[in-house]
Design a protein around this motif. Structure first.
Motif, PDB file in Angstrom:
ATOM      1  N   TYR A  43     -30.879  31.415  10.773  1.00  0.00           N
ATOM      2  CA  TYR A  43     -30.250  32.140  12.026  1.00  0.00           C
ATOM      3  C   TYR A  43     -30.279  33.514  11.751  1.00  0.00           C
ATOM      4  O   TYR A  43     -30.243  34.048  10.343  1.00  0.00           O
ATOM      5  CB  TYR A  43     -28.828  31.765  12.128  1.00  0.00           C
ATOM      6  CG  TYR A  43     -28.560  30.171  12.502  1.00  0.00           C
ATOM      7  CD1 TYR A  43     -28.212  29.928  13.968  1.00  0.00           C
ATOM      8  CD2 TYR A  43     -28.521  29.329  11.548  1.00  0.00           C
ATOM      9  CE1 TYR A  43     -28.173  28.566  14.198  1.00  0.00           C
ATOM     10  CE2 TYR A  43     -28.328  27.756  11.889  1.00  0.00           C
ATOM     11  CZ  TYR A  43     -28.189  27.601  13.180  1.00  0.00           C
ATOM     12  OH  TYR A  43     -27.835  26.243  13.777  1.00  0.00           O
ATOM     13  N   PHE A  44     -30.332  34.254  12.528  1.00  0.00           N
ATOM     14  CA  PHE A  44     -29.926  35.890  12.275  1.00  0.00           C
ATOM     15  C   PHE A  44     -29.223  36.365  13.378  1.00  0.00           C
ATOM     16  O   PHE A  44     -29.209  35.888  14.625  1.00  0.00           O
ATOM     17  CB  PHE A  44     -31.460  36.570  12.573  1.00  0.00           C
ATOM     18  CG  PHE A  44     -32.355  36.363  13.655  1.00  0.00           C
ATOM     19  CD1 PHE A  44     -32.150  37.396  14.629  1.00  0.00           C
ATOM     20  CD2 PHE A  44     -33.199  35.473  13.847  1.00  0.00           C
ATOM     21  CE1 PHE A  44     -33.017  37.507  15.811  1.00  0.00           C
ATOM     22  CE2 PHE A  44     -33.970  35.312  15.029  1.00  0.00           C
ATOM     23  CZ  PHE A  44     -33.897  36.237  15.854  1.00  0.00           C
ATOM     24  N   ALA A  52     -25.179  33.401  10.151  1.00  0.00           N
ATOM     25  CA  ALA A  52     -26.672  33.889  10.211  1.00  0.00           C
ATOM     26  C   ALA A  52     -26.871  34.226   8.659  1.00  0.00           C
ATOM     27  O   ALA A  52     -26.024  34.755   8.074  1.00  0.00           O
ATOM     28  CB  ALA A  52     -26.430  35.397  11.109  1.00  0.00           C
ATOM     29  N   ASP A  53     -28.065  34.132   8.380  1.00  0.00           N
ATOM     30  CA  ASP A  53     -28.775  34.676   7.127  1.00  0.00           C
ATOM     31  C   ASP A  53     -28.965  36.111   7.144  1.00  0.00           C
ATOM     32  O   ASP A  53     -28.487  36.792   6.216  1.00  0.00           O
ATOM     33  CB  ASP A  53     -30.123  34.056   6.947  1.00  0.00           C
ATOM     34  CG  ASP A  53     -30.066  32.576   6.799  1.00  0.00           C
ATOM     35  OD1 ASP A  53     -30.199  32.121   5.681  1.00  0.00           O
ATOM     36  OD2 ASP A  53     -30.045  31.932   7.621  1.00  0.00           O
ATOM     37  N   THR A  54     -29.193  36.745   8.244  1.00  0.00           N
ATOM     38  CA  THR A  54     -29.365  38.263   8.304  1.00  0.00           C
ATOM     39  C   THR A  54     -28.078  38.862   9.318  1.00  0.00           C
ATOM     40  O   THR A  54     -28.193  38.047  10.555  1.00  0.00           O
ATOM     41  CB  THR A  54     -30.639  38.810   8.593  1.00  0.00           C
ATOM     42  OG1 THR A  54     -31.036  38.182   9.853  1.00  0.00           O
ATOM     43  CG2 THR A  54     -31.645  38.784   7.532  1.00  0.00           C
ATOM     44  N   THR A  55     -27.464  39.836   8.872  1.00  0.00           N
ATOM     45  CA  THR A  55     -26.439  40.271   9.850  1.00  0.00           C
ATOM     46  C   THR A  55     -26.416  41.855   9.816  1.00  0.00           C
ATOM     47  O   THR A  55     -27.136  42.450   8.983  1.00  0.00           O
ATOM     48  CB  THR A  55     -25.023  39.813   9.358  1.00  0.00           C
ATOM     49  OG1 THR A  55     -24.848  39.996   8.095  1.00  0.00           O
ATOM     50  CG2 THR A  55     -24.862  38.357   9.599  1.00  0.00           C
ATOM     51  N   VAL A  56     -25.751  42.574  10.769  1.00  0.00           N
ATOM     52  CA  VAL A  56     -25.668  43.930  10.648  1.00  0.00           C
ATOM     53  C   VAL A  56     -24.261  44.155  10.779  1.00  0.00           C
ATOM     54  O   VAL A  56     -23.374  43.684  11.493  1.00  0.00           O
ATOM     55  CB  VAL A  56     -26.316  44.532  11.955  1.00  0.00           C
ATOM     56  CG1 VAL A  56     -26.330  46.090  12.023  1.00  0.00           C
ATOM     57  CG2 VAL A  56     -27.712  44.128  11.941  1.00  0.00           C
ATOM     58  N   LEU A  57     -23.901  45.090   9.851  1.00  0.00           N
ATOM     59  CA  LEU A  57     -22.578  45.478   9.569  1.00  0.00           C
ATOM     60  C   LEU A  57     -22.287  46.914   9.271  1.00  0.00           C
ATOM     61  O   LEU A  57     -23.245  47.508   8.425  1.00  0.00           O
ATOM     62  CB  LEU A  57     -21.935  44.849   8.389  1.00  0.00           C
ATOM     63  CG  LEU A  57     -20.511  45.033   8.097  1.00  0.00           C
ATOM     64  CD1 LEU A  57     -19.661  44.659   9.222  1.00  0.00           C
ATOM     65  CD2 LEU A  57     -19.977  44.186   6.698  1.00  0.00           C
ATOM     66  N   LEU A  61     -28.172  46.703   7.425  1.00  0.00           N
ATOM     67  CA  LEU A  61     -28.553  45.118   7.627  1.00  0.00           C
ATOM     68  C   LEU A  61     -28.504  44.318   6.321  1.00  0.00           C
ATOM     69  O   LEU A  61     -29.020  44.944   5.374  1.00  0.00           O
ATOM     70  CB  LEU A  61     -30.197  45.252   7.899  1.00  0.00           C
ATOM     71  CG  LEU A  61     -30.913  43.927   8.640  1.00  0.00           C
ATOM     72  CD1 LEU A  61     -31.778  44.175   9.470  1.00  0.00           C
ATOM     73  CD2 LEU A  61     -31.575  43.134   7.213  1.00  0.00           C
ATOM     74  N   PHE A  62     -27.857  43.371   6.347  1.00  0.00           N
ATOM     75  CA  PHE A  62     -27.778  42.654   5.010  1.00  0.00           C
ATOM     76  C   PHE A  62     -28.441  41.165   5.279  1.00  0.00           C
ATOM     77  O   PHE A  62     -28.757  40.487   6.344  1.00  0.00           O
ATOM     78  CB  PHE A  62     -26.285  42.229   5.076  1.00  0.00           C
ATOM     79  CG  PHE A  62     -25.619  43.529   4.669  1.00  0.00           C
ATOM     80  CD1 PHE A  62     -25.079  43.762   3.393  1.00  0.00           C
ATOM     81  CD2 PHE A  62     -25.065  44.251   5.736  1.00  0.00           C
ATOM     82  CE1 PHE A  62     -24.347  44.833   2.884  1.00  0.00           C
ATOM     83  CE2 PHE A  62     -24.429  45.427   5.422  1.00  0.00           C
ATOM     84  CZ  PHE A  62     -23.979  45.447   4.155  1.00  0.00           C
ATOM     85  N   TYR A  63     -28.943  40.569   4.143  1.00  0.00           N
ATOM     86  CA  TYR A  63     -29.586  39.270   3.903  1.00  0.00           C
ATOM     87  C   TYR A  63     -28.545  38.606   2.951  1.00  0.00           C
ATOM     88  O   TYR A  63     -28.744  38.867   1.822  1.00  0.00           O
ATOM     89  CB  TYR A  63     -30.941  39.558   3.191  1.00  0.00           C
ATOM     90  CG  TYR A  63     -31.504  38.026   3.261  1.00  0.00           C
ATOM     91  CD1 TYR A  63     -31.982  37.156   4.195  1.00  0.00           C
ATOM     92  CD2 TYR A  63     -31.582  37.660   1.896  1.00  0.00           C
ATOM     93  CE1 TYR A  63     -32.660  35.943   3.983  1.00  0.00           C
ATOM     94  CE2 TYR A  63     -32.190  36.220   1.688  1.00  0.00           C
ATOM     95  CZ  TYR A  63     -32.517  35.445   2.854  1.00  0.00           C
ATOM     96  OH  TYR A  63     -33.102  34.147   2.614  1.00  0.00           O
ATOM     97  N   ARG A  64     -27.927  37.681   3.426  1.00  0.00           N
ATOM     98  CA  ARG A  64     -27.077  36.705   2.674  1.00  0.00           C
ATOM     99  C   ARG A  64     -26.407  37.608   1.756  1.00  0.00           C
ATOM    100  O   ARG A  64     -26.059  37.300   0.354  1.00  0.00           O
ATOM    101  CB  ARG A  64     -27.998  35.985   1.853  1.00  0.00           C
ATOM    102  CG  ARG A  64     -28.706  34.785   2.607  1.00  0.00           C
ATOM    103  CD  ARG A  64     -29.448  33.750   2.070  1.00  0.00           C
ATOM    104  NE  ARG A  64     -30.115  32.785   2.722  1.00  0.00           N
ATOM    105  CZ  ARG A  64     -30.847  31.699   2.496  1.00  0.00           C
ATOM    106  NH1 ARG A  64     -30.967  31.647   1.022  1.00  0.00           N
ATOM    107  NH2 ARG A  64     -31.254  30.946   3.487  1.00  0.00           N
TER     108      ARG A  64
END
Length: 262
Positions: A43-44, A52-57, A61-64
């Motif tokens: 999921y993204f 989600a594995d990738t998110t925006v905070l 952008l973050f991956y896990r």
């Protein structure tokens, strides 16, 4: 398209939009494919969706949980490209590509030809070739990617499209629409009460009229929202014609000369 999705045996992505319950347009096909191949679903989200594995905070952008890049450093513009980047980061990580290499690409990859392609500037005016935008949805994504005053070149062979979404998505930046091709009357009838709509008989004329109207800091964008076959062989041919028209301005005319020749 269905067969193309089914051929993706190894990696299947499902878009989980932050705050929404829906999946992407291929959601049902993905579910069928998972049963058939037992592929993992990753999921993204361009928000903070917990699945989600990738998110925006906070514009990163973050991956896990690992910060990959600040979104301002990503060269590809627009919220739709941020979605693409989120999916691409998952794919890269699954193939053990290092974060450093991912960041290098995200900072330098400018996209593909004819899709939000920056073809240069003249007198402080930026030209964007988005000839690949052959439907209204694609134009709306492009409009969300441009933050300056915008002169939009649109039209071609109508696909029985509803142009009314351009009222919503263009209200903050469209200054004028220069309409070309078979759809120009429909563009005027649909949008003429919201924007100045000018007619041009050729793409070269549309570029010239846009250039006469624009001022430094503005953007001129070809994003037709229509098929190209009334005037061109395909969208690539249309995009090359746009770039040639911009090159003609660069090589033979400055803005004052263009205005004086009206």
């Amino acid at each position: 398209m269905y067969n193309a999705v089914l051929s993706a045996q190894n990696l299947v992505f499902r878009f989980a939009r932050s705050g929404a319950s829906g999946s992407n347009i291929h959601g049902n096909v993905i579910k069928e494919q998972k049963i058939e191949s037992n592929a993992d679903i990753h999921y993204f989200s361009t928000g903070t969706n917990a699945k989600a594995d990738t998110t925006v905070l906070e514009e990163s952008l973050f991956y896990r949980g690992e910060k990959i890049i600040d979104t301002a450093e990503i060269m590809l513009p627009g919220p739709h490209n941020l979605q693409n980047v989120c999916a691409a980061v998952i794919a890269a990580k699954l193939f053990d590509i290092s974060t450093d290499d991912i960041v290098k690409v995200l900072k330098t990859f400018a996209g593909v030809e004819h899709r939000m392609e920056n073809v240069g500037s003249i007198a402080g005016i930026t030209f964007i070739n988005d000839s690949k935008a052959t439907n209204v949805d694609s134009v709306c994504y492009a409009l969300r990617s441009v933050k300056t005053n915008l002169y939009l070149i649109a039209g071609g062979r109508d696909k029985d499209s509803d142009f009314r979404p351009l009222i919503r998505y263009g209200k903050d930046n469209i200054k004028s629409i220069i309409a070309i091709g078979e759809a120009k009357d429909k563009l005027f009838q649909t949008l003429g009460n919201n924007y100045p709509v000018l007619f041009a008989d050729s793409l070269e004329e549309a570029v010239g009229k846009s250039f006469e109207l624009a001022t430094p800091g503005d953007t001129i964008m070809l994003s037709p929202g229509c098929a190209s076959f009334d005037m061109f062989e395909n969208f690539e041919h249309r995009g090359r014609a746009f770039k040639n028209a911009v090159a003609d301005l660069k090589n033979g005319k400055n803005k004052n000369e263009t205005i004086n020749q009206k």
